[in-house]
Design an enzyme around this catalytic site. Structure first.
Site, short mmCIF file in Angstrom:
data_model
loop_
_atom_site.label_atom_id
_atom_site.label_comp_id
_atom_site.label_asym_id
_atom_site.label_seq_id
_atom_site.Cartn_x
_atom_site.Cartn_y
_atom_site.Cartn_z
N GLU A 101 0.83 -1.21 0.00
CA GLU A 101 0.00 0.00 0.00
C GLU A 101 0.86 1.26 0.00
O GLU A 101 0.55 2.24 -0.67
CB GLU A 101 -0.94 -0.01 1.21
N HIS A 140 2.04 2.04 -3.46
CA HIS A 140 1.08 2.79 -4.28
C HIS A 140 1.24 4.30 -4.04
O HIS A 140 1.19 5.09 -4.99
CB HIS A 140 -0.36 2.38 -3.92
N ASP A 151 3.84 -4.23 -5.72
CA ASP A 151 4.42 -5.51 -5.25
C ASP A 151 5.94 -5.43 -5.26
O ASP A 151 6.61 -5.87 -4.30
CB ASP A 151 3.96 -6.66 -6.15
#
Length: 410
Positions: free
Chosen positions: A277, A280, A358
């Site tokens: 997260e 991102h 990832d």
């Protein structure tokens, strides 16, 4: 174009969209019984895999039922001049354009929701219950429904009223003011959604001191990422399925972990999910998505401004009095093929961003715990491990589990 020709064009778009969706569904369903790839062999044992197959097939049958009901209802509404009758009904109360539009859309939205509520009820309390996912109560279900209605009335009705007001004031240039309104609203919601909207449906509590919080803070310090707001949301109030998400900017940014995620995963796996997260955020994906959404909204509103003055849009739906709200319905259907194309592009970018997030987690923390966490989450939600590539291309915002693991191991 003549109103009759436009009417049948609208019908054709609806039917073609339905057929394409059904073809993709059929292709995907043919893979439900595929052998699990070797890299994913440890996700399910034999009994769990049979359960996941049953879950997929049950949902596919239910989806076919609801979509057939929906298209029959929609086509019937078109052919019996349903929009004309609802427009006449709204004009029985007032002739004010804004109030007529609010009554018109309110009636259609409420009627649609009433007709589809039995399906959502069945989905929650029969299908999800049967496979062990549902934790929602009757009270929660109906409260969610009422809260959703109120939010639609206040937020949706308010924005629609302002857009029509702009149209009355500025004519075909209304789209500029509407675009600014939607852009400001999007920014505001992105910043404060977790503070203003989420509490209406869920309880959020700061993550307690302990091993997990210490591990998260250690990771955040390592990558130079300031995390002052880590919250746990009571996702188990409705479902056993787990999730985590990032929201907000600057001082308002926060990480939200579902309590089910904390129950299902080990500490290092949760940190790996958190690292994803953070990836991102650090890779500016949230900014990209927000800016793209605002630009697409501006483009859509501009195209709408070119057509909204045409009386043919209203006449095609059987309404003799040209109006913004009727034109909006016809335009929405005409624009849907373009919307599908932009949706495909956004899904493509989203899958690309998932790989990048990832990779960020692998580079700044570790790949192995992210792999094990993805496998656990897939297992606990009975995910489809063998989707058809065409279905993935059209519908998936995330790469498949197999693709993500291959990327993490590369």
């Amino acid at each position: 174009m003549q109103p009759t020709s436009l009417f049948y064009l609208l019908i054709s778009i609806i039917i073609i969209s339905f057929i394409i969706d059904k073809i993709l569904g059929i292709l995907n369903a043919k893979h439900f019984d595929d052998k699990i790839p070797a890299k994913l062999a440890d996700v399910y044992d034999e009994d769990e895999y049979k359960k996941s197959q049953a879950y997929k097939k049950t949902n596919e049958k239910f989806s076919n039922l609801t979509s057939i009901f929906s298209i029959i209802l929609t086509l019937t509404f078109f052919f019996v001049d349903g929009f004309k009758y609802v427009d006449d009904f709204a004009r029985n109360f007032t002739n004010h354009p804004i109030l007529v539009a609010l009554i018109f859309f309110g009636f259609i939205m409420l009627g649609s929701d009433i007709l589809t509520t039995p399906f959502s009820y069945y989905k929650t309390f029969v299908i999800e219950e049967k496979f062990g996912f549902n934790k929602s109560t009757q009270k929660t279900f109906w409260l969610d429904k009422v809260k959703g209605w109120l939010m639609s009335i206040i937020l949706g009705g308010g924005i629609l009223a302002l857009i029509i007001w702009f149209y009355q004031l500025a004519g075909e240039n209304f789209w500029i003011y509407a675009w600014v309104l939607v852009a400001v609203f999007s920014l505001f919601m992105n910043m404060f959604y977790a503070k203003l909207i989420v509490p209406l449906f869920n309880k959020q509590t700061p993550l307690e001191d302990g091993e997990l919080k210490s591990a998260i803070e250690k990771y955040a310090k390592k990558v130079g990422f300031t995390i002052n707001n880590i919250f746990v949301i009571d996702g188990s109030k409705r479902s056993t399925k787990a999730n985590a998400y990032f929201s907000g900017f600057g001082s308002q940014k926060r990480i939200t972990l579902f309590d089910t995620l904390i129950q299902d995963l080990e500490t290092d796996e949760i940190v790996a999910v958190l690292a994803h997260e953070v990836g991102h955020y650090q890779r500016k994906h949230i900014i990209f998505n927000l800016v793209s959404s605002i630009l697409l909204t501006g483009f859509t509103l501009f195209i709408l401004s070119l057509f909204i003055n045409s009386s043919v849009l209203s006449e095609a739906l059987g309404v003799s009095i040209p109006s913004f709200h009727i034109g909006l319905i016809a335009f929405g259907i005409l624009y849907s093929p373009i919307s599908e194309i932009t949706g495909l592009f956004m899904n493509y970018m989203s899958r690309k961003f998932e790989y990048q997030a990832d990779n960020y987690a692998k580079e700044t923390f570790a790949g192995k715990p992210l792999i094990t966490s993805l496998k656990k989450l897939s297992k606990n939600s009975l995910s489809n491990l063998t989707p058809h590539p065409a279905y993935v291309f059209a519908h998936y915002s995330h790469p498949t589990l197999l693709e993500r693991i291959r990327n993490l191991e590369s």
